[in-house]
Design a protein around this motif. Structure first.
Motif, PDB file in Angstrom:
ATOM      1  N   THR A 278       0.852  -1.188   0.000  1.00  0.00           N
ATOM      2  CA  THR A 278       0.000   0.000   0.000  1.00  0.00           C
ATOM      3  C   THR A 278       0.889   1.240   0.000  1.00  0.00           C
ATOM      4  N   PRO A 279       0.913   2.000  -1.092  1.00  0.00           N
ATOM      5  CA  PRO A 279       1.776   3.178  -1.186  1.00  0.00           C
ATOM      6  C   PRO A 279       1.408   4.258  -0.159  1.00  0.00           C
ATOM      7  N   PRO A 280       2.331   5.156   0.125  1.00  0.00           N
ATOM      8  CA  PRO A 280       2.122   6.155   1.182  1.00  0.00           C
ATOM      9  C   PRO A 280       0.972   7.121   0.934  1.00  0.00           C
ATOM     10  N   GLN A 281       0.614   7.360  -0.332  1.00  0.00           N
ATOM     11  CA  GLN A 281      -0.446   8.326  -0.603  1.00  0.00           C
ATOM     12  C   GLN A 281      -1.820   7.872  -0.114  1.00  0.00           C
ATOM     13  N   TYR A 282      -1.936   6.599   0.248  1.00  0.00           N
ATOM     14  CA  TYR A 282      -3.210   6.086   0.749  1.00  0.00           C
ATOM     15  C   TYR A 282      -3.238   6.006   2.274  1.00  0.00           C
ATOM     16  N   ILE A 283      -2.163   6.437   2.922  1.00  0.00           N
ATOM     17  CA  ILE A 283      -2.057   6.331   4.381  1.00  0.00           C
ATOM     18  C   ILE A 283      -2.032   7.727   4.996  1.00  0.00           C
ATOM     19  N   LYS A 284      -2.878   7.944   5.975  1.00  0.00           N
ATOM     20  CA  LYS A 284      -2.947   9.250   6.638  1.00  0.00           C
ATOM     21  C   LYS A 284      -1.843   9.388   7.668  1.00  0.00           C
ATOM     22  N   LEU A 285      -1.782   8.465   8.635  1.00  0.00           N
ATOM     23  CA  LEU A 285      -0.806   8.531   9.719  1.00  0.00           C
ATOM     24  C   LEU A 285      -0.386   7.122  10.131  1.00  0.00           C
ATOM     25  N   LEU A 286       0.783   7.034  10.723  1.00  0.00           N
ATOM     26  CA  LEU A 286       1.254   5.783  11.311  1.00  0.00           C
ATOM     27  C   LEU A 286       1.452   5.997  12.802  1.00  0.00           C
ATOM     28  N   PHE A 287       0.805   5.160  13.614  1.00  0.00           N
ATOM     29  CA  PHE A 287       0.979   5.196  15.059  1.00  0.00           C
ATOM     30  C   PHE A 287       2.080   4.200  15.412  1.00  0.00           C
ATOM     31  N   THR A 288       3.199   4.709  15.897  1.00  0.00           N
ATOM     32  CA  THR A 288       4.350   3.869  16.208  1.00  0.00           C
ATOM     33  C   THR A 288       4.847   4.182  17.612  1.00  0.00           C
ATOM     34  N   ASP A 289       5.763   3.361  18.111  1.00  0.00           N
ATOM     35  CA  ASP A 289       6.359   3.629  19.419  1.00  0.00           C
ATOM     36  C   ASP A 289       7.290   4.835  19.371  1.00  0.00           C
ATOM     37  N   LEU A 290       7.620   5.306  18.175  1.00  0.00           N
ATOM     38  CA  LEU A 290       8.440   6.513  18.026  1.00  0.00           C
ATOM     39  C   LEU A 290       7.581   7.773  18.021  1.00  0.00           C
ATOM     40  N   GLY A 291       6.278   7.589  17.951  1.00  0.00           N
ATOM     41  CA  GLY A 291       5.355   8.712  17.895  1.00  0.00           C
ATOM     42  C   GLY A 291       4.381   8.547  16.747  1.00  0.00           C
ATOM     43  N   ILE A 292       3.573   9.554  16.512  1.00  0.00           N
ATOM     44  CA  ILE A 292       2.637   9.562  15.383  1.00  0.00           C
ATOM     45  C   ILE A 292       3.364  10.172  14.195  1.00  0.00           C
ATOM     46  N   LEU A 293       3.502   9.394  13.133  1.00  0.00           N
ATOM     47  CA  LEU A 293       4.305   9.814  11.988  1.00  0.00           C
ATOM     48  C   LEU A 293       3.459   9.941  10.731  1.00  0.00           C
ATOM     49  N   THR A 294       3.821  10.871   9.880  1.00  0.00           N
ATOM     50  CA  THR A 294       3.290  10.880   8.522  1.00  0.00           C
ATOM     51  C   THR A 294       4.117   9.872   7.716  1.00  0.00           C
ATOM     52  N   PRO A 295       3.591   9.357   6.609  1.00  0.00           N
ATOM     53  CA  PRO A 295       4.391   8.437   5.784  1.00  0.00           C
ATOM     54  C   PRO A 295       5.725   9.052   5.347  1.00  0.00           C
ATOM     55  N   ALA A 296       5.740  10.355   5.089  1.00  0.00           N
ATOM     56  CA  ALA A 296       6.971  11.010   4.630  1.00  0.00           C
ATOM     57  C   ALA A 296       8.063  10.994   5.694  1.00  0.00           C
TER      58      ALA A 296
END
Length: 307
Positions: A278-296
């Motif tokens: 799934t390419p990044p343009q279809y993803i709003k945010l990623l919730f990770t242990d490093l924080g809330i990240l944008t795909p970029a």
């Protein structure tokens, strides 16, 4: 997934970790297997130890568990334990430092899901309607913690063929009292207009900010994008992979098919891939242990991890 019948002792140990603890992630099991190897190693030089650990990674990738998760976690673990200078007088001193770092790394990873749940909690409101796909342990843990805090929401779960892993998700949600509905994979388009957002896990997060995940994730994300519904990914940072696919054909075969399928030398054109990209343009945010990240931001985080 069942382990391959041709596992080495390391592969068997890795598989047993996952069989004994259904809540353990493939990535964490891979790290614990490498740590066990480190603790038992009879190597007398750094090169010998490195070769030994590489063989263990190969053994784990020969099982039918997620090769994507094994690759990312193993690379980051080996990078972490050798990150700082090992300019020590004896190999024994070096081994002591490596083991200490390995223990710290595992402790940090063990806290990942709790951090992700905390980051996700403000996004889930009372009466939210959430769509998820397949079976993700990190998504299940986050939803469970939010529900335990008193927030009421409804989860729609795709069947996720061909292995019907969505049924396992529904069973788990039922067991912890979260209202949920199992839907056909083909019903995603019909349902999408009535949901608030999509939560999915990931087998691997690529350098592009896109994800490798269970087959069907791409179609779901495209549909969500078309209907202006955000797609959120929940994933531990140990699943960040130094791969840069641009399309489905760029996904390595070891990610797309079970090890047992590749060993049988089948005509892969006749095999369904287990995952899609799934390419990044279809993803709003990623919730990770490093924080809330944008795909970029994923590429920048990978640079930090591998500095």
């Amino acid at each position: 997934m069942a382990p391959s019948t041709e596992d080495s002792p390391a592969g068997i140990y890795f598989s047993e970790l996952l069989e004994k603890d259904a809540s353990k992630s493939t990535a964490l099991a891979a790290i614990e297997t490498l740590m066990s190897t480190l603790e038992k190693s009879k190597a007398t030089t750094v090169n010998e130890l490195t070769d030994e650990l590489k063989k263990v990674v190969t053994a784990m990738q020969s099982t039918d568990y997620s090769s994507t998760s094994v690759k990312s976690a193993s690379e980051l673990f080996m990078r972490f334990i050798s990150l700082a200078s090992l300019d020590l007088q004896t190999f024994d001193e070096c081994m002591k430092v490596l083991k200490e770092r390995g223990t710290r790394f595992i402790a940090r990873v063990a806290e990942s899901r709790q951090k992700i749940a905390r980051f996700a909690q403000p996004f889930i409101k009372n009466n939210s309607r959430i769509l998820t796909h397949s079976y993700s342990k990190v998504v299940l843990e986050a939803l469970g913690k939010v529900a335990a805090s008193g927030t009421s929401f409804h989860v729609f779960v795709t069947e996720s063929r061909p292995d019907f892993s969505g049924s396992r998700t529904k069973e788990r949600l039922d067991s912890i009292g979260i209202p949920c509905t199992l839907i056909l994979d083909s019903a995603v388009g019909y349902l999408m207009e009535s949901i608030d957002f999509v939560f999915v896990g990931a087998e691997g997060v690529m350098e592009t900010g896109g994800i490798i995940n269970k087959i069907g994730t791409l179609g779901l994300a495209i549909c969500a994008k078309a209907m202006n519904k955000p797609v959120y990914v929940m994933t531990e940072s140990i699943k960040f992979v130094k791969e840069y696919p641009l399309n489905q054909q760029d996904i390595p075969e070891v990610f797309k098919y079970r090890a047992s399928t590749l060993k049988e030398n089948k005509n892969l054109a006749d095999e369904h891939p287990l995952v899609d990209y799934t390419p990044p343009q279809y993803i709003k945010l990623l919730f990770t242990d490093l924080g809330i990240l944008t795909p970029a931001a994923v590429g920048d985080e990978l640079i930090k991890l591998y500095l």
